[in-house]
Design a protein around this motif. Structure first.
Motif, PDB file in Angstrom:
ATOM      1  N   PRO A  70     -15.088 -45.596 -57.326  1.00 51.14           N
ATOM      2  CA  PRO A  70     -14.457 -45.748 -56.011  1.00 51.14           C
ATOM      3  C   PRO A  70     -12.935 -45.663 -56.098  1.00 51.14           C
ATOM      4  O   PRO A  70     -12.277 -46.613 -56.546  1.00 51.14           O
ATOM      5  N   LEU A  71     -12.396 -44.514 -55.713  1.00 52.82           N
ATOM      6  CA  LEU A  71     -10.953 -44.289 -55.818  1.00 52.82           C
ATOM      7  C   LEU A  71     -10.341 -44.003 -54.445  1.00 52.82           C
ATOM      8  O   LEU A  71     -10.969 -43.358 -53.608  1.00 52.82           O
ATOM      9  N   VAL A  72      -9.119 -44.469 -54.243  1.00 49.44           N
ATOM     10  CA  VAL A  72      -8.337 -44.169 -53.042  1.00 49.44           C
ATOM     11  C   VAL A  72      -6.934 -43.771 -53.489  1.00 49.44           C
ATOM     12  O   VAL A  72      -6.555 -43.992 -54.647  1.00 49.44           O
ATOM     13  N   LEU A  73      -6.167 -43.191 -52.563  1.00 48.11           N
ATOM     14  CA  LEU A  73      -4.786 -42.840 -52.906  1.00 48.11           C
ATOM     15  C   LEU A  73      -3.858 -43.055 -51.731  1.00 48.11           C
ATOM     16  O   LEU A  73      -4.282 -43.144 -50.584  1.00 48.11           O
ATOM     17  N   TRP A  74      -2.577 -43.115 -52.020  1.00 44.68           N
ATOM     18  CA  TRP A  74      -1.512 -43.134 -51.028  1.00 44.68           C
ATOM     19  C   TRP A  74      -0.243 -42.659 -51.738  1.00 44.68           C
ATOM     20  O   TRP A  74      -0.258 -42.472 -52.961  1.00 44.68           O
ATOM     21  N   SER A  75       0.825 -42.437 -51.025  1.00 47.92           N
ATOM     22  CA  SER A  75       2.040 -41.943 -51.670  1.00 47.92           C
ATOM     23  C   SER A  75       3.262 -42.726 -51.211  1.00 47.92           C
ATOM     24  O   SER A  75       3.310 -43.236 -50.086  1.00 47.92           O
ATOM     25  N   ILE A  76       4.238 -42.804 -52.101  1.00 47.78           N
ATOM     26  CA  ILE A  76       5.472 -43.530 -51.810  1.00 47.78           C
ATOM     27  C   ILE A  76       6.664 -42.666 -52.208  1.00 47.78           C
ATOM     28  O   ILE A  76       6.642 -41.983 -53.242  1.00 47.78           O
ATOM     29  N   ALA A  77       7.690 -42.657 -51.383  1.00 48.47           N
ATOM     30  CA  ALA A  77       8.878 -41.829 -51.627  1.00 48.47           C
ATOM     31  C   ALA A  77       9.632 -42.311 -52.863  1.00 48.47           C
ATOM     32  O   ALA A  77       9.702 -43.515 -53.137  1.00 48.47           O
ATOM     33  N   HIS A  78      10.213 -41.374 -53.597  1.00 52.16           N
ATOM     34  CA  HIS A  78      11.008 -41.730 -54.772  1.00 52.16           C
ATOM     35  C   HIS A  78      12.209 -42.578 -54.378  1.00 52.16           C
ATOM     36  O   HIS A  78      12.715 -43.355 -55.191  1.00 52.16           O
ATOM     37  N   THR A  79      12.665 -42.435 -53.143  1.00 49.07           N
ATOM     38  CA  THR A  79      13.849 -43.178 -52.689  1.00 49.07           C
ATOM     39  C   THR A  79      13.521 -44.588 -52.208  1.00 49.07           C
ATOM     40  O   THR A  79      14.428 -45.359 -51.900  1.00 49.07           O
ATOM     41  N   HIS A 137      -9.721 -54.457 -46.003  1.00 52.17           N
ATOM     42  CA  HIS A 137      -8.867 -54.647 -47.178  1.00 52.17           C
ATOM     43  C   HIS A 137      -9.496 -53.907 -48.354  1.00 52.17           C
ATOM     44  O   HIS A 137     -10.714 -53.961 -48.546  1.00 52.17           O
ATOM     45  N   PHE A 138      -8.655 -53.223 -49.146  1.00 47.14           N
ATOM     46  CA  PHE A 138      -9.083 -52.615 -50.395  1.00 47.14           C
ATOM     47  C   PHE A 138      -8.178 -53.160 -51.492  1.00 47.14           C
ATOM     48  O   PHE A 138      -6.983 -52.853 -51.513  1.00 47.14           O
ATOM     49  N   GLU A 139      -8.743 -53.980 -52.374  1.00 50.45           N
ATOM     50  CA  GLU A 139      -7.963 -54.527 -53.484  1.00 50.45           C
ATOM     51  C   GLU A 139      -8.156 -53.607 -54.684  1.00 50.45           C
ATOM     52  O   GLU A 139      -9.283 -53.380 -55.124  1.00 50.45           O
ATOM     53  N   CYS A 140      -7.051 -53.070 -55.193  1.00 50.81           N
ATOM     54  CA  CYS A 140      -7.121 -51.982 -56.166  1.00 50.81           C
ATOM     55  C   CYS A 140      -6.381 -52.289 -57.465  1.00 50.81           C
ATOM     56  O   CYS A 140      -5.375 -52.990 -57.488  1.00 50.81           O
ATOM     57  N   GLU A 141      -6.897 -51.691 -58.514  1.00 49.94           N
ATOM     58  CA  GLU A 141      -6.220 -51.628 -59.808  1.00 49.94           C
ATOM     59  C   GLU A 141      -5.614 -50.222 -59.908  1.00 49.94           C
ATOM     60  O   GLU A 141      -6.289 -49.242 -59.595  1.00 49.94           O
ATOM     61  N   THR A 142      -4.372 -50.133 -60.297  1.00 50.18           N
ATOM     62  CA  THR A 142      -3.740 -48.816 -60.385  1.00 50.18           C
ATOM     63  C   THR A 142      -4.467 -47.959 -61.421  1.00 50.18           C
ATOM     64  O   THR A 142      -4.606 -48.360 -62.581  1.00 50.18           O
ATOM     65  N   TYR A 143      -4.931 -46.805 -60.991  1.00 52.90           N
ATOM     66  CA  TYR A 143      -5.749 -45.913 -61.818  1.00 52.90           C
ATOM     67  C   TYR A 143      -4.888 -44.831 -62.458  1.00 52.90           C
ATOM     68  O   TYR A 143      -5.013 -44.539 -63.647  1.00 52.90           O
ATOM     69  N   SER A 144      -3.990 -44.238 -61.658  1.00 50.47           N
ATOM     70  CA  SER A 144      -3.069 -43.237 -62.205  1.00 50.47           C
ATOM     71  C   SER A 144      -1.941 -42.987 -61.227  1.00 50.47           C
ATOM     72  O   SER A 144      -2.052 -43.254 -60.029  1.00 50.47           O
ATOM     73  N   LEU A 145      -0.833 -42.455 -61.752  1.00 50.72           N
ATOM     74  CA  LEU A 145       0.324 -42.062 -60.956  1.00 50.72           C
ATOM     75  C   LEU A 145       0.509 -40.563 -61.125  1.00 50.72           C
ATOM     76  O   LEU A 145       0.476 -40.046 -62.244  1.00 50.72           O
ATOM     77  N   VAL A 146       0.698 -39.861 -60.004  1.00 49.67           N
ATOM     78  CA  VAL A 146       0.843 -38.412 -60.049  1.00 49.67           C
ATOM     79  C   VAL A 146       2.130 -38.026 -59.337  1.00 49.67           C
ATOM     80  O   VAL A 146       2.395 -38.486 -58.217  1.00 49.67           O
ATOM     81  N   ASP A 147       2.939 -37.177 -59.972  1.00 51.69           N
ATOM     82  CA  ASP A 147       4.163 -36.709 -59.333  1.00 51.69           C
ATOM     83  C   ASP A 147       3.803 -35.741 -58.215  1.00 51.69           C
ATOM     84  O   ASP A 147       3.022 -34.808 -58.408  1.00 51.69           O
ATOM     85  N   GLY A 148       4.380 -35.970 -57.028  1.00 51.40           N
ATOM     86  CA  GLY A 148       4.114 -35.102 -55.886  1.00 51.40           C
ATOM     87  C   GLY A 148       5.390 -34.774 -55.146  1.00 51.40           C
ATOM     88  O   GLY A 148       5.634 -35.300 -54.051  1.00 51.40           O
ATOM     89  N   ASP A 150       8.807 -35.098 -53.751  1.00 50.81           N
ATOM     90  CA  ASP A 150       9.717 -36.230 -53.571  1.00 50.81           C
ATOM     91  C   ASP A 150       8.960 -37.547 -53.410  1.00 50.81           C
ATOM     92  O   ASP A 150       9.543 -38.562 -53.050  1.00 50.81           O
ATOM     93  N   HIS A 151       7.650 -37.545 -53.655  1.00 51.66           N
ATOM     94  CA  HIS A 151       6.834 -38.754 -53.592  1.00 51.66           C
ATOM     95  C   HIS A 151       6.063 -38.952 -54.903  1.00 51.66           C
ATOM     96  O   HIS A 151       5.845 -37.999 -55.658  1.00 51.66           O
ATOM     97  N   THR A 152       5.647 -40.173 -55.139  1.00 54.97           N
ATOM     98  CA  THR A 152       4.701 -40.483 -56.206  1.00 54.97           C
ATOM     99  C   THR A 152       3.359 -40.787 -55.558  1.00 54.97           C
ATOM    100  O   THR A 152       3.284 -41.631 -54.653  1.00 54.97           O
ATOM    101  N   ILE A 153       2.324 -40.095 -55.990  1.00 54.33           N
ATOM    102  CA  ILE A 153       0.973 -40.339 -55.477  1.00 54.33           C
ATOM    103  C   ILE A 153       0.336 -41.410 -56.350  1.00 54.33           C
ATOM    104  O   ILE A 153       0.242 -41.247 -57.574  1.00 54.33           O
ATOM    105  N   ILE A 154      -0.069 -42.501 -55.743  1.00 48.80           N
ATOM    106  CA  ILE A 154      -0.657 -43.622 -56.483  1.00 48.80           C
ATOM    107  C   ILE A 154      -2.158 -43.667 -56.194  1.00 48.80           C
ATOM    108  O   ILE A 154      -2.575 -43.830 -55.040  1.00 48.80           O
ATOM    109  N   ILE A 155      -2.949 -43.509 -57.229  1.00 50.19           N
ATOM    110  CA  ILE A 155      -4.408 -43.546 -57.105  1.00 50.19           C
ATOM    111  C   ILE A 155      -4.893 -44.910 -57.586  1.00 50.19           C
ATOM    112  O   ILE A 155      -4.462 -45.399 -58.642  1.00 50.19           O
ATOM    113  N   GLY A 156      -5.745 -45.536 -56.800  1.00 51.37           N
ATOM    114  CA  GLY A 156      -6.227 -46.862 -57.128  1.00 51.37           C
ATOM    115  C   GLY A 156      -7.733 -46.925 -57.294  1.00 51.37           C
ATOM    116  O   GLY A 156      -8.475 -46.250 -56.575  1.00 51.37           O
TER     117      GLY A 156
END
Length: 332
Positions: A70-79, A137-148, A150-156
């Motif tokens: 069970p994986l989900v993702l979201w992204s956060i700006a480098h800034t 609510h989805f409580e997640c453990e960080t699975y991987s970080l992917v460069d995207g 100007d954002h970092t894609i965080i997969i949980g």
């Protein structure tokens, strides 16, 4: 599968529509955002806590990735000021907002130093804050970080999921909205074996929302004729009545997100319709003329819409709407 004859017939009868705007996203980033805004999404607040530090960001980039695992993702700006903590904390929680949490969305979109101070929340089983009143609510453990870009894609990796009753808060075309069943997708009352609810309490609020959507869509033609889109029109209308407001104040007053407000301000400055003044902004003479022009269109539009409706019906409607507005207005 369609036959070639059917496909050829469909192609020959297709009449392309002219876009409201188009261009190269690499050249015009704000146009790109407005095009992306045509895709309606839910709203989530991502939270984390590590080493006594907490962070939260409001996003609409949340998406499912996989069921097994069970994986989900979201992204956060480098800034983003919170990027470092989210990248290193090892865990996060996704809080899906309900239709009653527009103020929560705006609160966590603000630039407050401690966004948790005035929020109702509790620590989840895996350490991240869980906000009260959410749909899920989805409580997640960080699975991987992917460069995207100007954002970092965080997969949980989702370790725990929970859902609650309610309706989702949505964001589309630069504004908050709520979900409603599409008439074409819903069975008729007769087919479902139920009788339609024709009582006032069963229909008035849904009809208000439907009327607002239909009228706003129809008036979009008038905004476009003046070279405006919705967020720009809202900023101009607000500035005309309340000059000198700052960006944070405008975001609240216009019900636009912080980013859409900043984009609208930048566009208005470039077009010479706005100028900075004492930490806030005010309309230039050209901006005020544009506000008057769109106001004239709005008055004519209103008159055309209510033409033929009996005066008694209009007065009764105004009384009802006034009561609804009064009972839902929060005193400042």
């Amino acid at each position: 599968m369609q036959s070639n004859a059917v496909m050829e017939n469909s192609t020959s009868s297709f009449i392309p529509r002219l876009p409201l705007e188009e261009g190269d996203p690499a050249v015009d980033g704000r146009m790109f955002r407005r095009c992306l805004g045509q895709y309606g999404t839910g709203i989530a607040i991502i939270t984390t806590e590590a080493n006594g530090r907490r962070a939260a960001v409001t996003v609409n980039s949340f998406a499912s990735v996989s069921l097994e695992p069970p994986l989900v993702l979201w992204s956060i700006a480098h800034t983003s000021r919170s990027r470092e903590l989210f990248s290193s904390s090892g865990c996060f929680a996704v809080n899906i907002l309900s239709s009653k949490q527009m103020d929560v969305s705006r609160h966590f979109s603000s630039k407050l130093e401690d966004k948790f101070a005035d929020a109702v929340w509790a620590s989840g089983d895996f350490g991240s804050p869980l906000l009260d009143g959410c749909l899920a609510h989805f409580e997640c453990e960080t699975y991987s970080l992917v460069d995207g870009g100007d954002h970092t894609i965080i997969i949980g990796l989702v370790k725990r999921a929970s859902r609650f009753e309610g309706e989702p808060l949505l964001f589309s075309q630069g504004q908050y909205s709520i979900a409603d069943s599409h008439p074409a997708a819903s069975p008729t009352p007769e087919a479902s074996g139920t009788k339609p609810d024709t009582t006032a309490e069963g229909t008035i609020v849904s009809q208000i929302f439907e009327a607002h959507h239909l009228l706003s869509t129809k008036f979009e033609e008038h905004r476009s004729a003046e070279g405006l889109h919705l967020s720009i029109a809202r900023i101009i209308a607000c500035m005309y009545d309340r000059p000198g407001l700052k960006i944070d104040q405008l975001a609240v007053a216009t019900h636009l997100g912080q980013r859409d407000t900043e984009d609208a301000i930048s566009e208005l400055l470039e077009r010479g319709l706005l100028f900075a003044s004492g930490g806030g902004y005010s309309l230039t003479e050209a901006g005020r003329h544009l506000r008057v022009a769109i106001q004239k269109r709005w008055i004519a539009f209103q008159q055309a819409q209510i033409a033929g409706i009996p005066e008694a019906d209009l007065r009764a409607t105004i009384r009802t709407l006034s009561k609804l507005i009064d009972q839902n207005t929060i005193a400042e």
